[in-house]
Design an enzyme around this catalytic site. Structure first.
Site, PDB file in Angstrom:
ATOM      1  N   SER A 183       0.884  -1.394  -0.015  1.00  0.00           N
ATOM      2  CA  SER A 183      -0.016  -0.012  -0.039  1.00  0.00           C
ATOM      3  C   SER A 183       0.711   1.187  -0.001  1.00  0.00           C
ATOM      4  O   SER A 183       0.367   2.368  -0.452  1.00  0.00           O
ATOM      5  CB  SER A 183      -0.936   0.021   1.390  1.00  0.00           C
ATOM      6  OG  SER A 183      -0.337  -0.036   2.306  1.00  0.00           O
ATOM      7  N   HIS A 211      -5.585  -4.337  -1.438  1.00  0.00           N
ATOM      8  CA  HIS A 211      -5.649  -3.424  -2.303  1.00  0.00           C
ATOM      9  C   HIS A 211      -5.620  -3.702  -3.959  1.00  0.00           C
ATOM     10  O   HIS A 211      -5.320  -2.763  -4.683  1.00  0.00           O
ATOM     11  CB  HIS A 211      -4.145  -2.487  -2.017  1.00  0.00           C
ATOM     12  CG  HIS A 211      -4.370  -1.710  -1.036  1.00  0.00           C
ATOM     13  ND1 HIS A 211      -5.192  -0.628  -0.942  1.00  0.00           N
ATOM     14  CD2 HIS A 211      -3.858  -1.856   0.413  1.00  0.00           C
ATOM     15  CE1 HIS A 211      -5.062   0.244   0.066  1.00  0.00           C
ATOM     16  NE2 HIS A 211      -4.321  -0.664   0.840  1.00  0.00           N
ATOM     17  N   LYS A 242     -12.742  -1.741   0.836  1.00  0.00           N
ATOM     18  CA  LYS A 242     -11.976  -0.747  -0.178  1.00  0.00           C
ATOM     19  C   LYS A 242     -12.542  -0.799  -1.571  1.00  0.00           C
ATOM     20  O   LYS A 242     -13.743   0.067  -1.587  1.00  0.00           O
ATOM     21  CB  LYS A 242     -10.587  -1.491  -0.342  1.00  0.00           C
ATOM     22  CG  LYS A 242      -9.746  -1.004   0.897  1.00  0.00           C
ATOM     23  CD  LYS A 242      -8.215  -1.461   0.707  1.00  0.00           C
ATOM     24  CE  LYS A 242      -7.518  -1.130   2.148  1.00  0.00           C
ATOM     25  NZ  LYS A 242      -7.022  -2.039   2.927  1.00  0.00           N
TER      26      LYS A 242
HETATM   27  C1  PLP Z   1      -7.035  -2.626   4.402  1.00  0.00           C
HETATM   28  C2  PLP Z   1      -6.366  -3.652   4.493  1.00  0.00           C
HETATM   29  C3  PLP Z   1      -6.709  -4.772   5.476  1.00  0.00           C
HETATM   30  C4  PLP Z   1      -7.648  -4.473   6.433  1.00  0.00           C
HETATM   31  O1  PLP Z   1      -9.011  -4.378   6.129  1.00  0.00           O
HETATM   32  P1  PLP Z   1     -10.224  -4.205   6.791  1.00  0.00           P
HETATM   33  O2  PLP Z   1     -11.371  -4.865   5.900  1.00  0.00           O
HETATM   34  O3  PLP Z   1     -10.265  -2.636   6.622  1.00  0.00           O
HETATM   35  O4  PLP Z   1     -10.119  -4.722   8.035  1.00  0.00           O
HETATM   36  C5  PLP Z   1      -6.014  -6.165   5.566  1.00  0.00           C
HETATM   37  N1  PLP Z   1      -5.206  -6.152   4.616  1.00  0.00           N
HETATM   38  C6  PLP Z   1      -4.495  -5.272   3.667  1.00  0.00           C
HETATM   39  C7  PLP Z   1      -3.388  -5.672   2.948  1.00  0.00           C
HETATM   40  C8  PLP Z   1      -5.281  -4.111   3.657  1.00  0.00           C
HETATM   41  O5  PLP Z   1      -4.729  -3.092   2.776  1.00  0.00           O
END
Ligand code: PLP
Length: 397
Positions: A183, A211, A242
């Site tokens: 990220s 992501h 996301k």
């Molecule tokens: C955003 C993210 C998470 C967490 O996701 P949530 O559903 O908000 O808990 C886990 N792993 C990665 C790689 C992320 O970017």
């Protein structure tokens, strides 16, 4: 007791502030979208949400959520195995499996929980987990909750991964774990090479597509599409928070026996509530929309290509990206903070990242592109960056 503890906390908090690491939250008074209204009423263009496909406030998802709310109620008041499973939850699990080409799916309240609950039920002290150094915090925590031996390899470094695999040969089972897209840089994990090494050294593979799903690959089906590995990965985790509407919810999808075991033993699944019916209903619609057309994925790819090429042409130092994350490198922490605040004055909402979120001397502004952005939004953002970049003398000729 509390008085002493309070003094301790006040001291720690002021140390965080002194170090310039205190996180303030900006209050939005509008829905999430390309344009958001911040407290006070000012409208700004949002370039820091994970709203990759522009679904966070999409009319079709609002309609599906509303229908789900009316037909299936507000909450479940139960975990899945007691009385918390509706037809909607099963349908959403099937939709996710169809999207990734996997055998079965298990839902969680968040991907944080999916990652927290995936290792401990499957592996024990006889086994090994090989984890990329830049993996998400939830993977790191999940690994800690499991008794398996941990091996850490440098970000996307296949020479290091191979050495770690050699060192881990005496274990019963091995699994390599990686984020799909990292990220902070926006780089994609070399999943093709990871799978080759897994084959050579007899290991399984897990990829967190949080992501990358909805973003990476010709039709946005994630890193397994990009590398032509659909259905070949043992475990995929991901989020509904996301690209897929951005509300809440996570999942693990993959081999059916793995999912079956997680339903029996995964603690965040067994001991935490079901996702709300309206979230499940909207999730089903999101995957239907993406099955019908690639319009949003194509628009996102086009937007990203346009933005990155114009920013490079303007003289910015951009990390090579294969996702919708564009890291504008500034290297200096204070400069990144100053630049973000000047950009906000220009109506562009972006966030500066600096140590400890990224390595020392690697400060940057992370721009996230969305299918919700129109060309005029991108142009306004590029113009603002260029203006502020000139003022701060960060452009190369
Ligand atoms: C955003 C993210 C998470 C967490 O996701 P949530 O559903 O908000 O808990 C886990 N792993 C990665 C790689 C992320 O970017």
């Amino acid at each position: 007791m509390y008085q002493q503890f309070q003094t301790h906390l006040v001291k720690e908090l002021s140390a965080i502030q002194q170090a310039g690491l205190y996180k303030n939250e900006r209050i939005l008074i509008s829905a999430q979208g390309a344009i958001v209204q911040v407290l006070g009423g000012k409208e700004v263009l949002n370039f820091c949400a994970n709203n990759y496909l522009g679904l966070s406030n999409h009319p079709q998802l609002i309609e599906a959520a509303t229908q789900g709310l009316v037909s299936h109620g507000y909450g479940m008041s139960s975990v899945r195995f007691i009385c918390g499973t509706q037809d909607l939850h099963k349908q959403l699990e099937q939709s996710i499996a169809n999207f990734f080409g996997t055998e079965d799916t298990i839902l969680y309240a968040a991907c944080f929980d999916a990652n927290g609950g995936v290792f401990e039920p499957l592996l024990n002290e006889e086994d090994a987990i090989l984890s990329d150094a830049l993996n998400h915090a939830s993977i790191i925590d999940g690994v800690k909750l499991c008794k398996a031996q941990r091996y850490r390899y440098e970000n996307a470094n296949m020479t290091d991964l191979e050495q770690q695999l050699q060192a881990a040969q005496s274990h019963r089972y091995r699994i390599i774990v990686t984020d799909g897209v990292f990220s902070m840089d926006g780089n994609v994990a070399p999943l093709d090479k990871i799978c080759e090494l897994a084959e050579k050294y007899n290991a399984m593979v897990m990829v967190d597509e949080s992501h990358s799903a909805g973003v990476v690959g010709n039709t946005g089906h994630g890193v397994t599409e990009l590398y032509n590995l659909r259905g070949k990965i043992e475990i995929i985790t991901g989020t509904l928070g996301k690209a897929f509407g951005g509300a809440i919810g996570g999942f693990t999808t993959g081999k059916k026996e793995i999912i079956e075991m997680l339903r029996q033993r995964s603690r965040p699944y067994l001991f935490s509530n079901s996702i709300p019916p309206m979230v499940a209903a909207a999730g089903i619609r999101a995957f239907e929309m993406l099955a019908e057309t690639n319009f949003l994925q194509n628009k996102l790819h086009e937007n990203t290509r346009y933005f990155v090429s114009r920013m490079i042409a303007a003289g910015f130092d951009i990390k090579p990206t294969q996702s919708a994350i564009c890291a504008v490198m500034l290297y200096d922490a204070q400069l990144s903070q100053l630049m973000a605040s000047l950009l906000l004055n220009e109506g562009i909402y972006v966030t500066g990242f600096y140590f400890p979120v990224v390595p020392k001397g690697q400060a940057r502004i992370r721009v996230q592109i969305s299918a919700a952005h129109e060309r005029e939004h991108l142009d306004k953002c590029i113009a603002a960056f260029t203006k502020v970049g000139k003022e701060l003398n960060v452009l190369t000729e």
